[in-house]
Design an enzyme around this catalytic site. Structure first.
Site, PDB file in Angstrom:
ATOM      1  CE  LYS A   1     -26.617  -3.536  12.642  1.00  0.00           C
ATOM      2  NZ  LYS A   1     -28.012  -3.510  12.529  1.00  0.00           N
ATOM      3  N   GLY A   2     -20.976  -4.714   9.000  1.00  0.00           N
ATOM      4  CA  GLY A   2     -20.672  -5.124   7.624  1.00  0.00           C
ATOM      5  C   GLY A   2     -19.331  -6.156   7.805  1.00  0.00           C
TER       6      GLY A   2
ATOM      7  CD  GLU B   1     -15.899  -0.612   6.635  1.00  0.00           C
ATOM      8  OE1 GLU B   1     -16.453  -1.819   6.704  1.00  0.00           O
ATOM      9  OE2 GLU B   1     -16.118   0.067   6.484  1.00  0.00           O
ATOM     10  CG  ASP B   2     -18.131  -4.053   5.000  1.00  0.00           C
ATOM     11  OD1 ASP B   2     -17.669  -3.021   4.899  1.00  0.00           O
ATOM     12  OD2 ASP B   2     -19.527  -4.197   4.935  1.00  0.00           O
TER      13      ASP B   2
ATOM     14  CG  ASP C   1     -19.117   2.002  -2.795  1.00  0.00           C
ATOM     15  OD1 ASP C   1     -19.005   1.878  -3.960  1.00  0.00           O
ATOM     16  OD2 ASP C   1     -20.420   2.589  -2.572  1.00  0.00           O
TER      17      ASP C   1
ATOM     18  CE  LYS D   1     -19.518  -2.114  -4.436  1.00  0.00           C
ATOM     19  NZ  LYS D   1     -20.888  -1.563  -4.702  1.00  0.00           N
TER      20      LYS D   1
ATOM     21  CG  PHE E   1     -25.730  -3.156  -3.844  1.00  0.00           C
ATOM     22  CD1 PHE E   1     -25.406  -1.989  -3.331  1.00  0.00           C
ATOM     23  CD2 PHE E   1     -26.078  -4.051  -3.128  1.00  0.00           C
ATOM     24  CE1 PHE E   1     -25.383  -1.931  -2.217  1.00  0.00           C
ATOM     25  CE2 PHE E   1     -26.361  -3.949  -1.703  1.00  0.00           C
ATOM     26  CZ  PHE E   1     -25.960  -2.596  -1.098  1.00  0.00           C
ATOM     27  CB  VAL E   2     -21.616  -7.630  -3.463  1.00  0.00           C
ATOM     28  CG1 VAL E   2     -21.004  -7.745  -5.101  1.00  0.00           C
ATOM     29  CG2 VAL E   2     -20.569  -6.618  -2.778  1.00  0.00           C
TER      30      VAL E   2
ATOM     31  CG  ASP F   1     -26.726  -4.507   5.033  1.00  0.00           C
ATOM     32  OD1 ASP F   1     -25.698  -3.683   4.628  1.00  0.00           O
ATOM     33  OD2 ASP F   1     -27.758  -3.456   5.177  1.00  0.00           O
TER      34      ASP F   1
ATOM     35  NE  ARG G   1     -26.135  -6.583   8.379  1.00  0.00           N
ATOM     36  CZ  ARG G   1     -25.442  -5.467   8.124  1.00  0.00           C
ATOM     37  NH1 ARG G   1     -24.318  -5.776   7.402  1.00  0.00           N
ATOM     38  NH2 ARG G   1     -26.026  -4.466   8.259  1.00  0.00           N
TER      39      ARG G   1
END
Ligand code: IMP
Ligand code: MG
Length: 179
Positions: free
Chosen positions: A42-43, A98-99, A102, A130, A151-152, A158, A164
């Protein structure tokens, strides 16, 4: 600012400007082409919605839900596709949106899976990266912001399905994910 947010990392103005820049690069790269833009839910929902509206080539939408789970026997994890693309992609241009990148596990596996379907091309556009957290070799083709290992949340991202809807990207207070 929401009380669970320690600091705003990227304001809505900064994000909007970056979306413009990314769209400019994509419009040059894909001029005259037909491209299937894949939102990894969902990001990426908010980023996807903002970005596609700035694109001036022929855009088709697809949505996927995928996540990778760590597995002690497979260092790069196992990909679980909960919702797949609705059409064959052989011979098509695919742009994964993509959001955040990582460890790289999810996109590494997802890219491998989609490449096995023989698209004409496949590129990855990530709003956030990141790189210090990477456990597999993965380089996105288009990146919005490179961020530190924090962590954002917000702008689609989320923690436990919360936050979100924030228009900005903020650093979550550590006590909010440790409680
Ligand atoms: P990875 O690259 O496979 O480690 O996983 C990327 C996924 O982890 C993203 O699609 C997010 O769902 C989640 N993620 C990683 N870092 C963050 C963060 O800082 N905030 C929110 N979600 C994150
Ligand atoms: Mg995600």
């Amino acid at each position: 600012m929401h009380p669970d947010v320690e600091q705003i990392l990227l304001t809505d103005e900064q994000i909007a400007q970056k979306v413009e820049e990314l769209a400019k690069q994509l419009n040059e790269a894909y001029r005259g082409k037909e491209v299937i833009c894949v939102s990894v839910l969902k990001g990426s929902a908010i980023f996807f919605a903002d970005l596609v509206r700035k694109l001036d080539f022929c855009v088709h939408f697809e949505f996927m839900i995928a996540s990778s789970y760590a597995d002690s026997t497979v260092s790069s994890g196992i990909l679980k596709i909960k919702k797949d693309i609705d059409q064959p992609i052989a011979g098509k241009h695919i742009l994964i949106i993509e959001d955040i990148l990582d460890t790289g596990n999810t996109l590494f596996k997802l890219k491998k899976e989609l490449l096995s379907r023989r698209p004409a091309s496949l590129a990855v556009c990530c709003l956030l990266d990141k790189p210090s957290r990477r456990t597999v070799e993965f380089r996105p083709d288009y990146v919005g912001f490179t961020i530190p290992d924090q962590f954002v949340v917000g702008y689609g991202l989320d923690y436990n399905e919360n936050y979100r809807h924030f228009p900005y990207i903020g650093v979550l207070k550590p006590e909010c994910y440790k409680k």
